[in-house]
Design an enzyme around this catalytic site. Structure first.
Site, PDB file in Angstrom:
ATOM      1  N   ASP A 111       1.928   4.138   2.695  1.00 36.34           N
ATOM      2  CA  ASP A 111       0.912   4.948   1.982  1.00 36.34           C
ATOM      3  C   ASP A 111       1.604   5.995   1.155  1.00 36.34           C
ATOM      4  OD1 ASP A 111      -1.491   5.734   1.313  1.00 36.34           O
ATOM      5  OD2 ASP A 111      -2.056   6.675   3.326  1.00 36.34           O
ATOM      6  N   ASP A 112       2.024   7.335   1.710  1.00 34.64           N
ATOM      7  CA  ASP A 112       2.821   8.244   0.730  1.00 34.64           C
ATOM      8  C   ASP A 112       4.110   8.696   1.582  1.00 34.64           C
ATOM      9  OD1 ASP A 112       0.446   9.364  -1.007  1.00 34.64           O
ATOM     10  OD2 ASP A 112      -0.589   9.118   0.823  1.00 34.64           O
ATOM     11  N   HIS A 153       0.841  -1.200  -0.096  1.00 38.10           N
ATOM     12  CA  HIS A 153       0.133  -0.189   0.090  1.00 38.10           C
ATOM     13  C   HIS A 153       0.826   1.237  -0.126  1.00 38.10           C
ATOM     14  CE1 HIS A 153      -3.488   2.462   2.087  1.00 38.10           C
ATOM     15  NE2 HIS A 153      -3.114   2.888   1.152  1.00 38.10           N
ATOM     16  N   HIS A 202      -9.521   1.055  -1.235  1.00 37.89           N
ATOM     17  CA  HIS A 202      -9.301   1.697  -0.017  1.00 37.89           C
ATOM     18  C   HIS A 202     -10.612   1.785   0.836  1.00 37.89           C
ATOM     19  CE1 HIS A 202      -5.760   3.334  -1.441  1.00 37.89           C
ATOM     20  NE2 HIS A 202      -5.455   4.247  -0.462  1.00 37.89           N
ATOM     21  N   GLU A 215     -10.985   3.991   6.377  1.00 35.94           N
ATOM     22  CA  GLU A 215      -9.953   5.120   6.654  1.00 35.94           C
ATOM     23  C   GLU A 215     -10.933   6.440   7.074  1.00 35.94           C
ATOM     24  OE1 GLU A 215      -6.148   7.439   4.922  1.00 35.94           O
ATOM     25  OE2 GLU A 215      -7.938   6.999   3.629  1.00 35.94           O
ATOM     26  N   HIS A 233       1.478   5.008  -2.767  1.00 34.56           N
ATOM     27  CA  HIS A 233       1.029   5.582  -3.762  1.00 34.56           C
ATOM     28  C   HIS A 233       2.127   6.284  -4.709  1.00 34.56           C
ATOM     29  CE1 HIS A 233      -3.258   5.549  -2.461  1.00 34.56           C
ATOM     30  NE2 HIS A 233      -2.758   5.238  -1.554  1.00 34.56           N
TER      31      HIS A 233
END
Length: 337
Positions: A282-283, A22, A201, A204, A24
């Site tokens: 994630d990021d 996961h 997703h 969240e 991006h």
């Protein structure tokens, strides 16, 4: 003193064979590079460079992504970004990653999906030739798109049949979009029938109901986040029973305000309830997270043993959309860790 005590631990975690499922591509821009691209394009910065990554929450963060992706307007820039992602993976000791890319953010590439995927693939292929880890691409819908736009994306992916593309994904702010899984059910069904994996997703910005919809309406092979499933014991039991993995990103959840502190975070409670959980960034650049840092953060907070770490790493490899050969090699390395 604090850092020296942790250095050997971080090194050990780095050496742990694992996958990331996961992350991006949109979350991998370096501020210095963005500042340079913005200057070259004559585009104003949303904030001064030193505060560029000070986000006010998920909505502000998503606006920022649109701005950053708008600057990646050439094939070279996309390939460079992809190559950099593979370098980062190798530095964290990951042997494979599934990376999410959402075409809606990249306005310079609208209407040019095949060219966009080709540019990203060029970066990853070049990285693999240089001995960096392989990467699979999960192409993502945005929660606010229409069912027609979803059908169009799935048609394009099926027609393209690009070997780099392993999955259909969906992301975006569910709190703002509301309940949208019924709208995307048909697109996900067709993607699955065509042999694409499905990652969603949910849980969240939405509560447990979003996770249930992801399973029941979208046929999710994997849930991105999924942490708020903890609010529904029956759903936790279902996730455990069906072995549907969650791609959890602790620092992201803390920085974007889903949980106040790591002690409040449900990753360990989910794990103990038998849910398959993996640890992810994630990021990574935008949120200041590294894969080894996420493992260390949770390990310190919840007192995880080496055996726990090994199990989490195995879950990350099993949950990935890597091919059987890549998985077997990683699992073999893990058995010797």
């Amino acid at each position: 003193m604090h850092t020296t005590a942790h250095a050997p631990r971080t090194e050990r975690i780095r050496s742990l064979p694992k996958a990331e499922v996961h992350a991006h591509l949109e979350g991998c821009f370096q501020p210095a590079v963005l500042a340079q691209w913005a200057t070259e394009a004559g585009v104003p910065m949303p904030r001064p460079r030193e505060h560029l990554l000070a986000f006010e929450g998920l909505a502000d963060f998503l606006h920022f992504l649109d701005w950053a992706c708008g600057l990646a307007s050439t094939r070279e820039r996309l390939a460079e970004l992809s190559y950099g992602f593979s370098q980062r993976l190798a530095e964290s000791g990951a042997g494979y990653a599934d990376v999410i890319v959402n075409p809606t953010h990249w306005k310079a590439w609208h209407g040019r999906l095949p060219e966009m995927i080709d540019a990203i693939d060029a970066g990853f292929a070049s990285a693999e030739q240089d001995g960096l880890p392989p990467v699979g691409l999960c192409v993502s819908l945005l929660r606010t798109q229409s069912s027609d736009a979803a059908a169009e994306l799935v048609d394009a992916l099926i027609a393209l049949g690009h070997p780099r593309v392993v999955a259909l994904s969906i992301d975006g702010n569910e709190a703002a979009a509301g309940r949208t899984s019924p709208r995307f059910a048909e697109a996900f069904r067709r993607a699955g029938a065509a042999g694409l994996r499905r990652t969603v997703h949910a849980g969240e910005s939405s509560g447990p109901e979003g996770v249930r919809d992801a399973i029941e309406l979208l046929g999710a092979d994997r849930i991105d986040h999924g942490v708020r499933a903890i609010e529904d014991p029956a759903l936790v039991a279902l996730l455990a029973e069906r072995r549907i993995p969650l791609g959890i990103c602790p620092t992201s959840n803390l920085k974007l305000g889903v949980y106040a502190s790591i002690d409040d975070h449900p990753i360990d409670r989910l794990r103990r309830a038998g849910v398959v959980v993996s640890i992810n960034t994630d990021d990574p650049v935008l949120l200041g997270a590294s894969l080894e840092g996420e493992y260390a953060l949770c390990s310190d907070a919840f007192g995880w043993s080496d055996e726990d770490l090994r199990t989490l790493a195995r879950h990350s490899i099993d949950a990935s959309f890597a091919n059987a050969d890549v998985k077997a090699k990683l699992l073999e390395r893990l058995s010797r860790w």
